[in-house]
Design an enzyme around this catalytic site. Sequence first.
Site, PDB file in Angstrom:
ATOM      1  N   ARG A 122     -10.131 -11.614   2.181  1.00 22.29           N
ATOM      2  CA  ARG A 122     -10.939 -12.734   1.674  1.00 22.29           C
ATOM      3  C   ARG A 122     -10.159 -14.040   1.743  1.00 22.29           C
ATOM      4  O   ARG A 122     -10.757 -15.104   1.869  1.00 22.29           O
ATOM      5  CB  ARG A 122     -11.415 -12.405   0.245  1.00 22.29           C
ATOM      6  CG  ARG A 122     -10.296 -12.153  -0.720  1.00 22.29           C
ATOM      7  CD  ARG A 122     -10.743 -11.403  -1.972  1.00 22.29           C
ATOM      8  NE  ARG A 122     -10.834  -9.954  -1.774  1.00 22.29           N
ATOM      9  CZ  ARG A 122     -11.176  -9.090  -2.716  1.00 22.29           C
ATOM     10  NH1 ARG A 122     -11.504  -9.515  -3.922  1.00 22.29           N
ATOM     11  NH2 ARG A 122     -11.222  -7.791  -2.461  1.00 22.29           N
ATOM     12  N   LYS A 143       0.844  -1.204   0.000  1.00 23.34           N
ATOM     13  CA  LYS A 143       0.000   0.000   0.000  1.00 23.34           C
ATOM     14  C   LYS A 143       0.870   1.241   0.000  1.00 23.34           C
ATOM     15  O   LYS A 143       2.023   1.188   0.450  1.00 23.34           O
ATOM     16  CB  LYS A 143      -0.861   0.019   1.278  1.00 23.34           C
ATOM     17  CG  LYS A 143      -1.963  -1.007   1.318  1.00 23.34           C
ATOM     18  CD  LYS A 143      -2.778  -0.850   2.596  1.00 23.34           C
ATOM     19  CE  LYS A 143      -3.889  -1.884   2.657  1.00 23.34           C
ATOM     20  NZ  LYS A 143      -4.928  -1.721   1.637  1.00 23.34           N
TER      21      LYS A 143
HETATM   22  N1  BES Z   1      -8.044  -3.828   4.506  1.00 23.43           N
HETATM   23  C1  BES Z   1      -8.173  -3.460   3.154  1.00 23.43           C
HETATM   24  C2  BES Z   1      -9.483  -2.728   2.869  1.00 23.43           C
HETATM   25  C3  BES Z   1      -9.564  -1.306   3.355  1.00 23.43           C
HETATM   26  C4  BES Z   1      -8.997  -0.277   2.651  1.00 23.43           C
HETATM   27  C5  BES Z   1     -10.273  -1.023   4.492  1.00 23.43           C
HETATM   28  C6  BES Z   1      -9.129   1.017   3.092  1.00 23.43           C
HETATM   29  C7  BES Z   1     -10.411   0.281   4.930  1.00 23.43           C
HETATM   30  C8  BES Z   1      -9.839   1.301   4.229  1.00 23.43           C
HETATM   31  C9  BES Z   1      -8.155  -4.710   2.271  1.00 23.43           C
HETATM   32  O1  BES Z   1      -7.351  -5.728   2.716  1.00 23.43           O
HETATM   33  C10 BES Z   1      -7.620  -4.280   0.960  1.00 23.43           C
HETATM   34  O2  BES Z   1      -6.497  -3.891   0.893  1.00 23.43           O
HETATM   35  N2  BES Z   1      -8.449  -4.340  -0.067  1.00 23.43           N
HETATM   36  C11 BES Z   1      -8.064  -3.929  -1.362  1.00 23.43           C
HETATM   37  C12 BES Z   1      -8.676  -4.899  -2.346  1.00 23.43           C
HETATM   38  C13 BES Z   1      -8.193  -4.705  -3.747  1.00 23.43           C
HETATM   39  C14 BES Z   1      -6.737  -5.053  -3.869  1.00 23.43           C
HETATM   40  C15 BES Z   1      -9.021  -5.578  -4.657  1.00 23.43           C
HETATM   41  C16 BES Z   1      -8.595  -2.518  -1.597  1.00 23.43           C
HETATM   42  O3  BES Z   1      -9.703  -2.229  -1.184  1.00 23.43           O
HETATM   43  O4  BES Z   1      -7.874  -1.730  -2.177  1.00 23.43           O
HETATM   44 MN    MN Z   2      -5.347  -5.526   2.058  1.00 23.52          MN
END
Ligand code: BES
Ligand code: MN
Length: 495
Positions: free
Chosen positions: A354, A280
């Site tokens: 997931r 990230k």
């Molecule tokens: N924990 C994150 C989701 C999230 C992001 C929660 C921002 C709260 C605020 C999750 O694990 C994640 O990173 N999801 C990705 C999925 C994507 C790669 C398909 C996302 O939402 O960017």
């Molecule tokens: Mn994630």
Amino acid sequence: MQFVSKTGQIDKLSTPCLILPVFSKGQQLDVTTRFDQAHNGQITTVLKQGDASGKVGNTLLLQMPAGNKTKRVLLVGLGEQGKTTESDFNNAVQASINAIKHLPIKTICSALLTVEVTDKDIDWKVRQLVLTSREALYQYTETLTTAAPDAHSLEKCQLLAPSGRATQAINEAANIASSIANGVDRAKELANLPGNICTPTYLADTAKTLGKQHTSLKVTVLDEAKMEKLGMGSLLSVSRGSREPAKLITIEHAGGPKSQKPIVIVGKGLTFDAGGISIKPSSGMDEMKYDMCGGASVFGVMQMCAELNLPINVIGVVPSSENLPDGDANKPGDIVTSMAGLTIEILNTDAEGRLILCDALTYSAKFKPDVVIDVATLTGACVVALGKHATGLMANNDELANELLGAGLKAGDKAWQLPLWDEYKPQLKSNFADLANIGGPAGGTITAACFLSRFTEDYKWAHLDIAGTAWKTGAEKGATGRPVHMLSQFILDRC
Ligand code: BES
Ligand code: MN
Ligand code: ZN
């Protein structure tokens, strides 16, 4: 703070602080008028002078003359008489607590239950009074070495019973609300802890302690070796990139008859999500300590069930891991085999929620559940779609979805349903595995749920995406404790 009902005449109360409602327009309530008459029309005077406006949330603290049994009076505005809405009532409660929490007093007496709230009964008022007060008093202290800036000395809030109201009913409602508030606080406290303290092992130890504190709770923790034996290749692939071992925590509350099928609640317990190799951006990454809010809410709900000794079977399951980049971490393109036997192509290592949930959902079938509800900070797309007010809800059963939506409305912890149609499912197609772990940028919240739905075909299931509702950002940064309110209501409605 403890909340107990109180009877007695308003003009003869012995209290360090009385909270008294006033309206901006229309006739004042009986309690207010009687107090006013017993004190030389002092309230009429300040209202006339305009010192107290009676507007929603406006407060004025009055010192009573020496010798008075009532030492102070806090006037709190509720707007126009006869038009008090749910949010007016909550705002007034919040304002009244904020106005007095710095005072060196232990006990207060609130007359706010005498206010009529449109379409709401006394139970609702007691519930909100307790929950909103506790919300206003919550303070994170765990890792502060100096005294908390908002420390308070309040210990007891007496709830003046409206005439003719059974004090026992008020006490019962207050007791339920206090346990929900304890659950909310528990969820907040765990979620606010940093990733270097709140690790999967920390969560497992916390669960064991909780199990020792309540006889109705049975706690089991599976370590990585046990998960390996069960074939949880998807969950374990996420934790491989971390030095903190993954844990699968189960908290069982057996309050109902043995024959009763349990409600199973599965909470994502990602104690820190850096994204893994699909790392990230660094700005705001600290907030990914909140990626275990789903798991934290499971702790809160299980504690609530135990405290109230609810006559129902509820099981909490928390898969817990970190998601970090490492030489041994998942790589884009890797293929893992889940406990269900389905192979998964990991196209983005940041879609790890997931990956841990699917194995926990497969595992949950062993409890022969009536329903399974998972709670997860699963997708950034959910924050885009619904913002911070509504939790995203998707389900393979409309009855269950409606039950949860209704509980959310009742508890003021709302969810909004998104479709889980078959049309979305092809987005998860992979050329090399049974399914891919991402479905592209379109409908990201829904395709994440579609992924989970492949592992929940054998039971009634609902998915709550709390990415937008579990914590606040900016100056107010901190966990909200959601959706403990909604889930508590859901369980209470079934009792
Ligand atoms: N924990 C994150 C989701 C999230 C992001 C929660 C921002 C709260 C605020 C999750 O694990 C994640 O990173 N999801 C990705 C999925 C994507 C790669 C398909 C996302 O939402 O960017
Ligand atoms: Mn994630
Ligand atoms: Zn995550």
